[in-house]
Design a protein around this motif. Structure first.
Motif, PDB file in Angstrom:
ATOM      1  N   PHE A   1      -8.805   3.430   0.125  1.00 38.25           N
ATOM      2  CA  PHE A   1      -7.396   3.044   0.043  1.00 38.25           C
ATOM      3  C   PHE A   1      -6.597   3.681   1.185  1.00 38.25           C
ATOM      4  O   PHE A   1      -5.758   3.026   1.818  1.00 38.25           O
ATOM      5  CB  PHE A   1      -6.830   3.469  -1.313  1.00 38.25           C
TER       6      PHE A   1
ATOM      7  N   VAL B   1      -8.689  -4.911  -2.229  1.00 39.63           N
ATOM      8  CA  VAL B   1      -9.164  -4.367  -0.948  1.00 39.63           C
ATOM      9  C   VAL B   1     -10.103  -5.332  -0.217  1.00 39.63           C
ATOM     10  O   VAL B   1     -10.178  -5.307   1.015  1.00 39.63           O
ATOM     11  CB  VAL B   1      -9.865  -3.003  -1.148  1.00 39.63           C
TER      12      VAL B   1
ATOM     13  N   TRP C   1       0.998   4.023  -2.893  1.00 39.66           N
ATOM     14  CA  TRP C   1       0.775   5.437  -2.582  1.00 39.66           C
ATOM     15  C   TRP C   1       1.914   6.300  -3.116  1.00 39.66           C
ATOM     16  O   TRP C   1       1.682   7.357  -3.714  1.00 39.66           O
ATOM     17  CB  TRP C   1       0.635   5.612  -1.074  1.00 39.66           C
TER      18      TRP C   1
ATOM     19  N   HIS D   1      -7.412   1.794   4.320  1.00 43.45           N
ATOM     20  CA  HIS D   1      -6.692   0.528   4.362  1.00 43.45           C
ATOM     21  C   HIS D   1      -5.251   0.742   4.813  1.00 43.45           C
ATOM     22  O   HIS D   1      -4.726  -0.013   5.646  1.00 43.45           O
ATOM     23  CB  HIS D   1      -6.691  -0.116   2.978  1.00 43.45           C
ATOM     24  N   THR D   2      -4.598   1.746   4.242  1.00 44.52           N
ATOM     25  CA  THR D   2      -3.198   2.010   4.569  1.00 44.52           C
ATOM     26  C   THR D   2      -3.038   2.345   6.044  1.00 44.52           C
ATOM     27  O   THR D   2      -2.143   1.823   6.727  1.00 44.52           O
ATOM     28  CB  THR D   2      -2.657   3.160   3.701  1.00 44.52           C
TER      29      THR D   2
ATOM     30  N   TYR E   1       0.825  -1.216   0.000  1.00 42.48           N
ATOM     31  CA  TYR E   1       0.000   0.000   0.000  1.00 42.48           C
ATOM     32  C   TYR E   1       0.855   1.259   0.000  1.00 42.48           C
ATOM     33  O   TYR E   1       0.563   2.222  -0.707  1.00 42.48           O
ATOM     34  CB  TYR E   1      -0.931  -0.002   1.221  1.00 42.48           C
TER      35      TYR E   1
ATOM     36  N   VAL F   1      -4.927  -2.886  -7.079  1.00 43.50           N
ATOM     37  CA  VAL F   1      -4.689  -2.579  -5.671  1.00 43.50           C
ATOM     38  C   VAL F   1      -5.830  -1.724  -5.131  1.00 43.50           C
ATOM     39  O   VAL F   1      -6.314  -1.930  -4.014  1.00 43.50           O
ATOM     40  CB  VAL F   1      -3.338  -1.849  -5.487  1.00 43.50           C
ATOM     41  N   TRP F   2      -6.290  -0.771  -5.934  1.00 45.59           N
ATOM     42  CA  TRP F   2      -7.373   0.128  -5.514  1.00 45.59           C
ATOM     43  C   TRP F   2      -8.739  -0.548  -5.498  1.00 45.59           C
ATOM     44  O   TRP F   2      -9.518  -0.348  -4.574  1.00 45.59           O
ATOM     45  CB  TRP F   2      -7.440   1.325  -6.449  1.00 45.59           C
TER      46      TRP F   2
END
Length: 231
Positions: A51, A133, A22, A54-55, A18, A128-129
């Protein structure tokens, strides 16, 4: 590998991916994507907000693991917040992001992710986005017993977050002069209302799905905990 070590490794890997995504986003995508240059940038998009959530969540999990594993101290308060956020916010919102995005993508991708963005956003970042998730949360829920709040408290949190984001979308439309998602511009007021109702219903359904998955993974522990509360 011991179960605890597996959990720690899983969290570190997810958090690392993540953070890298980013950094890649800020270095290679942010300045090239037109919508990021106006009115609060990426903070308009539910995908980006989820996102970020999540991070922060997995970063806090790594932090809690360090506190407990290295310092030998309990991180009970942080764990309690993580449990609530996972159940009430991250899981239902992640499901909405994945299902709505890929559902609309299958119908007409130009309404949600125009083909022109393929030159700006590589497939791995897109997944990833919009894809990973959900699986990473299911894996977290499977490996770690996260205690769900009461259904009333959980649904209240989920609905509140949804209403706040809807208000934010309307503010962007009124103040910024454009819709965050292009397909909304083609809707009448009634169609927009029906769409909001539909998303609200599936959002609550996704919360209940998360609750169901938690019972499947940790049924005996959940039953025991509820029995103790009633005693």
């Amino acid at each position: 590998m011991a179960a605890r070590e597996l959990v720690v490794v899983q969290r570190v890997v997810v958090f690392t991916v993540y953070v890298y995504a980013w950094l890649y986003d800020n270095a290679n995508i942010h300045y090239r994507q037109p919508g990021r240059k106006i009115f609060w940038g990426a903070c308009k998009y539910l995908t980006q907000l989820v996102f970020m959530g999540h991070t922060v969540f997995f970063g806090s999990c790594v932090l809690a693991d360090l506190i407990e594993g290295v310092l030998g101290k309990k991180a009970a308060g942080l764990r309690k917040v993580q449990d609530y956020v996972l159940a009430s916010v991250l899981f239902p919102m992640s499901m909405i992001v994945t299902v709505v995005f890929w559902g609309m993508y299958a119908v007409d991708r130009e309404l949600i992710f125009p083909a022109a963005l393929d030159k700006i956003i590589p497939p791995w970042v897109n997944h990833v986005w919009h894809t990973t998730v959900v699986p990473v949360l299911l894996l977290e829920m499977y490996l770690v017993h996260h205690r769900h709040p009461s259904r009333q408290a959980g649904l209240t949190g989920a609905v509140t977050v949804g209403i706040v984001y809807l208000i934010w979308v309307l503010i962007v439309a009124q103040v910024g002069g454009f819709w965050v998602y292009p397909f909304m511009a083609a809707m009448s007021n009634f169609q927009f209302f029906l769409f909001c109702c539909f998303v609200a219903v599936i959002g609550c359904s996704f919360y209940l799905l998360g609750e169901f998955c938690n019972k499947i993974f940790w049924g005996s522990m959940e039953t025991s905990r509820k029995g103790k509360k009633r005693a």
